[in-house]
Design a protein around this motif. Structure first.
Motif, short mmCIF file in Angstrom:
data_model
loop_
_atom_site.label_atom_id
_atom_site.label_comp_id
_atom_site.label_asym_id
_atom_site.label_seq_id
_atom_site.Cartn_x
_atom_site.Cartn_y
_atom_site.Cartn_z
N THR A 114 0.84 -1.19 0.00
CA THR A 114 0.00 0.00 0.00
C THR A 114 0.88 1.24 0.00
N SER A 115 0.55 2.19 -0.88
CA SER A 115 1.33 3.42 -0.98
C SER A 115 0.58 4.42 -1.83
N PRO A 116 0.62 5.72 -1.47
CA PRO A 116 -0.04 6.73 -2.31
C PRO A 116 0.70 7.00 -3.61
N HIS A 117 2.01 6.75 -3.64
CA HIS A 117 2.81 7.03 -4.83
C HIS A 117 3.75 5.86 -5.12
N VAL A 118 3.57 5.21 -6.26
CA VAL A 118 4.43 4.10 -6.64
C VAL A 118 4.80 4.24 -8.10
N LYS A 119 6.08 4.02 -8.39
CA LYS A 119 6.55 4.08 -9.78
C LYS A 119 7.02 2.70 -10.22
N ALA A 156 6.39 -7.40 -4.51
CA ALA A 156 4.94 -7.55 -4.37
C ALA A 156 4.26 -7.74 -5.72
N ALA A 157 3.03 -8.26 -5.68
CA ALA A 157 2.27 -8.47 -6.91
C ALA A 157 1.75 -7.16 -7.48
N MET A 158 1.37 -6.22 -6.61
CA MET A 158 0.86 -4.93 -7.07
C MET A 158 0.81 -3.96 -5.89
N CYS A 159 0.50 -2.72 -6.23
CA CYS A 159 0.38 -1.68 -5.21
C CYS A 159 -1.06 -1.18 -5.17
#
Length: 218
Positions: A114-119, A156-159
């Motif tokens: 979990t994160s508000p900003h992921v690249k 991780a699989a996704m954010c």
């Protein structure tokens, strides 16, 4: 010894434990990565217990927490936030992000961060996800100051992010964990109430309940 033979306080605790058992989300773990303030872990543990999540793992490279679960339950830094939740929730610590991932993957768990900003990673809003596609799922939450690590994102699989509509673009650990785990647990609880094990083709003859009846007044 029967339930009637126990002291009143023990009877009520045993009754409550029996009542909530069908509602617990099996194979759902919340992971806290490198928390900046150990006291905040208690808030997450409270959310985990209240929402029916199975366990809490803590990535603690500074070794701020004891290894033994019983010692952890007696930690004043954590228990002062929620004594009851810490008492009834299983918590395990790990020295590093990779160690935790290795252990989870050895048990066939998939992870989402979990994160508000992921690249550079598949990213969705919380309400867009189907969290029943994973037989075993770990939901990762990052440090209050640094957020989720690049290494956790990589493995991780996704954010997943919570949509923000104000000037503030992030939530504190306790709030974000409560929002995310509520949605994830709700979906998985509804799923396991309908299907046997993890096979969509085998429906239960009788649906399990998804909500508890109102508690009796004391």
């Amino acid at each position: 010894m029967t339930l009637e033979d126990e002291a009143p306080s023990k009877r009520s605790v045993r009754k409550r434990a029996d009542e909530i058992k069908p509602y617990r989300c099996k194979n759902l773990i919340a992971v806290i990565e490198n928390p900046a303030d150990i006291a905040n872990i208690g808030t997450v543990i409270r959310n985990v217990n209240a929402l029916g999540v199975e366990k809490v793992y803590v990535v603690d490279p500074r070794r701020s927490l004891p290894d033994d679960w019983q010692d952890l339950r007696e930690s004043r830094k954590i228990s002062k936030t929620s004594v009851s939740a810490v008492k009834w929730t299983f918590v395990r610590r790990f020295d590093s992000t990779d160690e935790c991932f290795d252990y989870l993957e050895s048990k066939n768990f998939s992870s989402i961060v979990t994160s508000p900003h992921v690249k550079g990673k598949a990213s969705i809003y919380l309400h867009e996800g189907d969290y029943t596609t994973y037989a075993k799922l770990a939901v990762w939450f990052g440090s209050e100051t640094l957020g989720i690590s690049d290494r956790a994102v990589e493995r991780a699989a996704m954010c997943v992010s919570v949509p923000m509509f104000g000037m503030i673009e992030s939530l504190n650990l306790g709030t974000s964990s409560g929002i995310v785990l509520y949605e994830v647990a709700k979906q998985r609880r509804e799923y396991q109430s309908r299907y046997v094990k993890r096979n969509r083709r085998v429906e239960r003859a009788e649906l399990l309940p998804t909500t508890l009846p109102p508690r009796e007044e004391r």
